[in-house]
Structures are given as C-alpha cells and as structure tokens.
Motif scaffolding. Structure first.
Motif, mmCIF file in Angstrom:
data_model
loop_
_atom_site.group_PDB
_atom_site.id
_atom_site.type_symbol
_atom_site.label_atom_id
_atom_site.label_comp_id
_atom_site.label_asym_id
_atom_site.label_seq_id
_atom_site.Cartn_x
_atom_site.Cartn_y
_atom_site.Cartn_z
ATOM 1 N N LEU A 119 0.844 -1.196 0.000
ATOM 2 C CA LEU A 119 0.000 0.000 0.000
ATOM 3 C C LEU A 119 0.883 1.251 0.000
ATOM 4 N N GLU A 120 1.948 1.255 0.771
ATOM 5 C CA GLU A 120 2.826 2.422 0.846
ATOM 6 C C GLU A 120 3.504 2.682 -0.497
ATOM 7 N N ILE A 121 3.937 1.620 -1.174
ATOM 8 C CA ILE A 121 4.538 1.796 -2.502
ATOM 9 C C ILE A 121 3.506 2.370 -3.463
ATOM 10 N N PHE A 122 2.273 1.876 -3.394
ATOM 11 C CA PHE A 122 1.204 2.392 -4.251
ATOM 12 C C PHE A 122 0.991 3.890 -4.009
ATOM 13 N N ILE A 123 0.959 4.296 -2.728
ATOM 14 C CA ILE A 123 0.805 5.715 -2.397
ATOM 15 C C ILE A 123 2.003 6.515 -2.907
ATOM 16 N N GLY A 124 3.200 5.949 -2.743
ATOM 17 C CA GLY A 124 4.406 6.625 -3.226
ATOM 18 C C GLY A 124 4.379 6.847 -4.725
ATOM 19 N N ILE A 125 3.932 5.842 -5.479
ATOM 20 C CA ILE A 125 3.814 5.993 -6.934
ATOM 21 C C ILE A 125 2.813 7.092 -7.274
ATOM 22 N N GLY A 126 1.695 7.139 -6.525
ATOM 23 C CA GLY A 126 0.699 8.192 -6.739
ATOM 24 C C GLY A 126 1.281 9.576 -6.492
ATOM 25 N N LEU A 127 2.066 9.717 -5.432
ATOM 26 C CA LEU A 127 2.699 11.009 -5.137
ATOM 27 C C LEU A 127 3.690 11.396 -6.222
ATOM 28 N N TYR A 128 4.419 10.427 -6.734
ATOM 29 C CA TYR A 128 5.341 10.694 -7.841
ATOM 30 C C TYR A 128 4.581 11.184 -9.071
ATOM 31 N N LEU A 129 3.439 10.562 -9.336
ATOM 32 C CA LEU A 129 2.631 10.961 -10.490
ATOM 33 C C LEU A 129 2.150 12.401 -10.329
ATOM 34 N N ILE A 130 1.660 12.757 -9.127
ATOM 35 C CA ILE A 130 1.206 14.126 -8.862
ATOM 36 C C ILE A 130 2.382 15.103 -8.975
ATOM 37 N N ALA A 131 3.561 14.682 -8.465
ATOM 38 C CA ALA A 131 4.747 15.543 -8.526
ATOM 39 C C ALA A 131 5.150 15.824 -9.966
ATOM 40 N N ILE A 132 5.132 14.787 -10.800
ATOM 41 C CA ILE A 132 5.512 14.976 -12.207
ATOM 42 C C ILE A 132 4.501 15.864 -12.924
ATOM 43 N N MET A 133 3.216 15.713 -12.613
ATOM 44 C CA MET A 133 2.209 16.591 -13.198
ATOM 45 C C MET A 133 2.443 18.036 -12.750
ATOM 46 N N GLY A 134 2.805 18.214 -11.466
ATOM 47 C CA GLY A 134 3.134 19.555 -10.985
ATOM 48 C C GLY A 134 4.356 20.110 -11.664
#
Length: 391
Positions: A272-287
């Motif tokens: 679950l933590e890796i999944f959340i981390g990937i999501g944060l990376y995706l948001i960061a790249i969009m930012g």
C-alpha cells in the motif's frame, strides 16, 4: 527502541552512517577538486562514472565471492579497496591513476553494500524491516549534513575531506570486526554459484518485478540535479537557487515522513505504501509539468518527490530481501544495486538528450515512466507470494 540495544542492529548501522557521512562530505567535491587541479571536464566525467560501471560489470564476480568466502573477509577487503581508492584521489594527479582509484572504489562499494544490506535483511522478523528503514533515514541524514561539512573543511580546493574520510574508514574497522556475520546464510554445498544462485535470482519473477520498479524509479531520481535543474533555469533564470530549494524541501520531507512512518507503523503495509508513493510521484511529475512559478514548483514538487521517495525506496529494498531465499539475499542486492548504478549513467544522459530535442518529449517520458512503474507494480501485486510469506 529496544532494537537499537542489539549489536546486530547498532553495529551495521554505525558502520553505514560513518561510511555514508564520509562519502557525502567528500565525493560531491571531487569534480571541483579535479577541476582545481586542471583536469579536463570530459576526463572528470569518466572518472566519476567508473565506480558505477565497475559495480555493474563486476556483479557476477562479487556474487561468486560472497557465496564462496567469509562475509567478514569480503567486508574487510571491500573497505581496504575503498581506502586505497580514496588515497589515490588524494595523492595521484594523472588520469590513469585516478581512473584506477575509481575502479577500486567501485569494487569496494560493490562488495560492501550487498553484505551490509544482507546483514539487515537477515535480522529476525520486523527487526529487519525497522533496521532497513532506519538505515534509509540515516543515509538521507548523512546526505543532508555531509556536503555542508565538506564545504566547511575545504571541499573543492583541498584534499582534506578525502584524508578525513580515510581516517574514518580506519576507525570503522573496529565495529566491522565486532559484527556477527553468522546471521548471513550461505549454501556451502552450492557447487555452481553462477547457475544456481546468480541466474536463479535473475529468473525469479517477483524479484525482477521489484528490481524493475527500482530501476525505473531511480531513473527519475537521477533527474533531480540534472534535467530538473535545466527546467528550473529555463523558467526562472536562476535555476541553481531554486534547485537548492527543491533539494532542501525534498531532503526535509524524506527525513520527516520516514521518521513519522518508523515511529507509528505497526503493520506491514509495504505494498500500500509503494502504491501511495507511486501516486505522489505521479502528482509531482504533473506539478513539474504544469506549475510555472519556480518557487512553488521547487517546494511543492520537491516535497511530493521526497515523501514518495521515502515510501518507495526503503520498501522496495525490504521486499527484495523477502523475494528470495536467505541464501540468495546478497546476490539479489548485488543485482539490484547494479541496476541502480546503471541508472546513474542512463538517467541524466537520457533526460538531457531528450530535453535537447524537445522538452515536451521529456514531459511525456517522465509521465510514461510513472505509468510504467504503476503497471509493473500491478503485476507484482498479482504475482506469487514473497518467499517470507510462503515460509
């Protein structure tokens, strides 16, 4: 806290903290030192790249040695190689001598890192997981403080940081002698190590999925001080300052988020933590793509990347240790570290090359990498149980 009264935890963590601290207050200034001595930038680039290249190429050999000889002996030899290599950085002036020193440093770290990781991964139960997360936090702490210390003791214009590092490496031999290496399991009856261990790990589907996630995620990490700096310069005309803001916010967020997780985590929810981390990376790249204000971009994206990194990096390492049998741990870490070393060449080269063609292509690359990481993670989530879970 009782974990840290156990010498099997405290001694390896102490060794790692000293080695990483010295590495961070010396190596970042090697480029400036060699340039100060009058060496051409192209030659400096080769010298800096040799350790990662040697570490990757030597992986099968190191796997063989770690499964044939005493981990304590290999650890001592690895530190000796690092000491000799850094002595070369201090004493030698010509390219070939410095290149040879870099080879020794690469071989030293290629041998040291998997033994250290295997020591932590071989600890019983959750003690292993907590120790590996603490190790990741201490490494980032060393990375935050080390360059500051290096600048204060003449980094870039003096050999003092390298001399001090050599002294610390001699001191660290004391805890190295005291470590209990018997917790590392090796198959003494393994007659064909390359076939039965090295290639067996490479054929392990769960390990390959985890190593692929690590490989792709590390490509993004290597953009921090290369391609990201170019983008910040393009939108602000003061890329160096805003890059420092991004690095600072990234480092602080890694240290704080990892510390909070270590204090409050009671359950193994790594997937679950890796999944959340990937999501944060995706948001960061969009930012990174959408935000045009350099200050906001630096702080917001840096913070998101930092929290995402703290949730992906150490968890991948923990799961890699669980994906193989106890006798295969050191080999698994060798191969995974080799992937990381390749990224130090692939990441900046690929990013800067695509930016030079078209920045829109670079944005597509970053976005595509995150999607690919997510897809591989989905395959891992659906894969066979980890070795530790089967047991």
């Amino acid at each position: 806290m009782k974990d840290f009264t156990n010498k099997n935890v405290t001694l390896p963590l102490t060794v790692s903290l000293i080695i990483n601290f010295g590495h961070f207050f010396s190596i970042p200034f090697l480029t400036l030192l060699l340039q100060h001595r009058g060496m051409k930038l192209t030659l400096i680039g080769i010298i800096l790249g040799i350790p990662a290249f040697v570490s990757f190429v030597a992986s099968p050999l190191i796997s063989y040695l770690l499964n044939r000889y005493s981990p304590k002996l290999i650890m001592l030899v690895s530190l000796f190689l690092i000491i000799v290599g850094f002595s070369g950085y201090t004493l030698l002036q010509n390219f070939y001598g410095l290149a040879f020193s870099s080879c020794l440093v690469g071989l030293g770290f290629c041998s040291y890192n998997p033994i250290y990781q295997t020591l932590l991964s071989s600890l019983p139960g959750k003690q292993s997981d907590r120790a590996m997360m603490a190790s990741y936090w201490l490494t980032n702490l060393a990375g935050a403080i080390g360059p500051l210390v290096g600048s204060l003791i003449g980094g870039g214009k003096s050999s003092k940081p390298f001399i001090l590092y050599i002294i610390l490496l001699f001191i660290v031999l004391i805890p190295v002698f005291l470590i209990d290496y018997t917790i590392i399991k090796v198959d003494k009856n393994n007659e064909n190590i390359l076939k039965n261990t090295f290639w067996s790990v490479l054929k392990n589907r769960t390990f390959l999925l985890l190593a692929s996630i690590y490989l792709l995620y590390f490509i993004i990490e290597t953009q921090y001080d290369s391609s990201f700096a170019i983008h910040l310069q393009a939108i602000s005309n003061n890329g160096a300052r805003y890059l420092s803001y991004m690095t600072l916010s990234l480092t602080i967020s890694v240290l704080l988020s990892q510390l909070i997780v270590m204090i409050f985590e009671k359950h193994e929810i790594y997937k679950l933590e890796i999944f959340i981390g990937i999501g944060l990376y995706l948001i960061a790249i969009m930012g990174f793509i959408l935000i045009k204000n350099a200050l906001i971009l630096s702080i917001v994206v840096g913070s998101l990347l930092g929290v995402g990194e703290s949730m992906i990096g150490p968890r991948i390492q923990i799961l890699i240790g669980k994906s193989v049998s106890p006798e295969q741990k050191s080999t698994a870490f060798i191969i995974n570290n080799g992937f990381g070393n390749v990224d130090f060449f692939i990441g900046p080269t690929l990013g800067l090359s695509i930016i030079s063609i078209n920045f829109n292509l670079y944005e597509i690359l970053l976005f595509g990498l995150i999607i690919l990481i997510g897809f591989i993670f989905f395959l891992f989530f659906k894969s066979q149980p980890l070795s530790a879970e089967r047991e």
